[in-house]
Design an enzyme around this catalytic site. Structure first.
Site, mmCIF file in Angstrom:
data_model
loop_
_atom_site.group_PDB
_atom_site.id
_atom_site.type_symbol
_atom_site.label_atom_id
_atom_site.label_comp_id
_atom_site.label_asym_id
_atom_site.label_seq_id
_atom_site.Cartn_x
_atom_site.Cartn_y
_atom_site.Cartn_z
ATOM 1 N N GLU A 139 -9.242 -3.967 2.377
ATOM 2 C CA GLU A 139 -9.321 -5.319 1.818
ATOM 3 C C GLU A 139 -10.468 -6.112 2.434
ATOM 4 O OE1 GLU A 139 -5.474 -7.141 2.009
ATOM 5 O OE2 GLU A 139 -4.566 -5.658 0.688
ATOM 6 N N GLU A 286 -1.341 0.893 -1.903
ATOM 7 C CA GLU A 286 -0.193 0.224 -1.278
ATOM 8 C C GLU A 286 0.650 -0.466 -2.335
ATOM 9 O OE1 GLU A 286 -1.158 -2.613 1.737
ATOM 10 O OE2 GLU A 286 -2.369 -1.214 2.922
#
Length: 522
Positions: A139, A286
């Site tokens: 991220e 995820e």
């Protein structure tokens, strides 16, 4: 790591098949494993993320054994732990290794450093250890935007090092993104990447397209549900069946969405199409649901976590596709394997795991009939016991409820009976909790007792004391249990007399709090 995550999807139609060149250290076993790996990865799969902010984490050898017992064949690491990679050698477990964010500067600014990283973390283990992908950072564009200029150079340097090692066709390079890089995600057809990131995303997607690598997305319907404050129905977030009137409809395509995960995946595809990229698949690196939260996280519960992850597994393994791409089924990595109890608040951050660090399941997934994934299922032999470190007053209250309103069979923990010794609160509570848990047929939520109980796969029976869930239970014990249930009132009176002649107001209040959820859920 778990904040604001976006989903992924692995295309079985746009997946490249390559023959791995044999090396001097490749054994026949390794070649067989590689061939089977290539065949299996054409099918949609469910993997797990393994975080290490865990007290008393299993040793690498024990961890790999645990993965094999649980039939987990795909994992993602947040680094390239050498001990774990070594322990994975010559198994059928495929692994994504990661470059931590704090290493981007060194790798992105030096081809030599990138080559050294590949040599140390990939070449040293492959093909004995089945490394499938390298996740560069996590991220980065949203959590450390100052490192954005380093991201693509780091990816390109690592890829060049893989080419030099002749491993670029076997191992893909990408980077996981948060859901927040996509704006206006519903309806999916209108979604687009944050325009401030366009220059990075265009070049990244071109690289992914050229190398056949996936767009890695971290997707969490839990956060969407919480942030929209009920606009997105809970049932939609949990994959629960919906009536047509409750399905989300994209007004531009008229496609019906029965769950939020599919909508988020299609939003990623629409965003790529807006940048003229249509041949890159989405891999969900995820996704998950927390089993416990603080007062501001009322939907972080064991029941919701169980429902989400159980339905997610079924969704993937049943080859359920998205409305926009019915020909493709997403592969997903569940966040995460263990509760990371060392993580900072909020409470939910430490409660995303399927298991506690001691390998006991946090809850029992309901995935029977969905293929050979996870032994953590209701079909397994499991028991409910008291957790360590609970104060005696709280444990006493839970024990009184189990043997009182809960109608557990507590005769075996009376003085002189087989399970009276050792005569301590934890032992007696464990027996009572397991009795209730087994009586309720291991129903979801029946091993909680306001957070003082836990599920274990280890038989807690000892000496002549045989726990209700044990396979060792004799016919005589079963008869006693049946008789006890028939005379529940007398048995409860006997138990309460033994444990305390007077029950405090606190205990009564605790029992009422415990009892209400069980009544309302029946």
């Amino acid at each position: 790591m778990a904040n604001s995550k976006l989903t992924t999807l692995l295309s079985t139609l746009i997946f490249f098949y390559f023959t791995v060149p044999s090396t001097g250290k490749s054994s026949t076993l390794v070649q067989e494993i590689k061939q089977q790996s290539q065949q299996q990865d054409t099918e949609p799969f469910v993997g797990v993320n393994i975080g290490t902010d865990v007290s008393n984490l299993l040793s690498p050898t024990d961890l790999v054994s645990f993965l094999q017992v649980q039939k987990i064949s795909h994992i993602r690491l947040y680094d390239a732990n050498p001990d774990i990679l070594k322990a994975l050698a010559k198994t059928k477990i495929r692994v994504i290794i990661s470059v931590p964010n704090n290493q981007l500067l060194a790798i992105g600014s030096s081809n030599t450093t990138a080559a050294s990283w590949i040599g140390r973390n990939v070449v040293a283990y492959y093909p004995e250890t089945l490394i499938t992908d390298i996740a560069v950072g996590d991220e980065v564009l949203t959590t450390v935007p100052s490192s954005a200029p380093l991201l693509l150079p780091a990816i390109l340097s690592l890829y060049s090092a893989l080419v030099a090692a002749n491993l670029h066709t076997q191992i893909k390079v990408s980077t996981p993104h948060a859901a927040s890089i996509i704006l206006d995600s519903f309806p999916p057809s209108q979604a687009f990447f944050n325009q401030s990131l366009t220059s990075v995303m265009v070049h990244l997607l071109q690289f992914l397209s050229r190398t056949g690598s996936p767009l890695m997305m971290n997707l969490y319907p839990y956060y969407v549900f919480m942030e929209t404050k009920g606009v997105v129905p809970l049932d939609n977030s949990l994959f629960k069946p919906l009536t047509p009137s409750k399905e989300m409809v994209d007004p531009n395509t008229l496609l019906h969405y029965t769950n939020m995960l599919d909508a988020m995946i299609d939003a990623a595809y629409a965003s790529m199409k807006n940048l003229n990229v249509t041949d890159v698949v989405v891999l969900v690196t995820e996704s998950g649901w927390p089993s416990k939260g603080d007062s501001k996280e009322p939907y972080a519960t064991i029941d919701n976590a169980d429902t989400y992850n159980s339905n997610l597994i079924k969704h993937v393994l049943d080859r359920s596709a998205t409305p926009l791409h019915p020909e493709i089924t997403s592969s997903v990595y569940i966040y995460e394997l263990f509760n990371e109890d060392l993580r900072s608040p909020p409470v939910s951050e430490a409660n995303w795991g399927l298991f506690y660090s001691n390998s006991a399941p946090v809850y029992l997934l309901h995935v029977s009939g969905s293929g050979a994934f996870l032994a953590n299922d209701t079909t397994n032999q499991t028991y409910c016991i008291a957790m360590n470190g609970v104060d005696s007053k709280t444990l006493q209250a839970a024990l009184d409820w189990a043997c009182g309103p809960g109608r557990a069979n507590c005769s075996e923990i009376q003085p002189g009976e087989n399970c009276y010794q050792p005569s301590n609160m934890k032992n007696h509570a464990s027996y009572a909790f397991d009795s209730y848990y087994q009586k309720e047929r291991k129903a979801s939520g029946s091993c909680d007792f306001k957070g003082v109980a836990m599920i274990t796969t280890t038989d807690p029976s000892h000496g002549s004391c045989v726990f209700p869930g044990s396979k060792k239970v004799s016919n005589m014990t079963r008869t006693v249990e049946n008789l006890t249930e028939a005379s529940g009132a007398a048995e409860r009176l006997k138990f309460n007399t033994f444990h305390s002649s007077q029950i405090s107001a606190t205990t009564i209040a605790f029992c009422i709090m415990l009892f209400i959820p069980f009544v309302t859920t029946r």
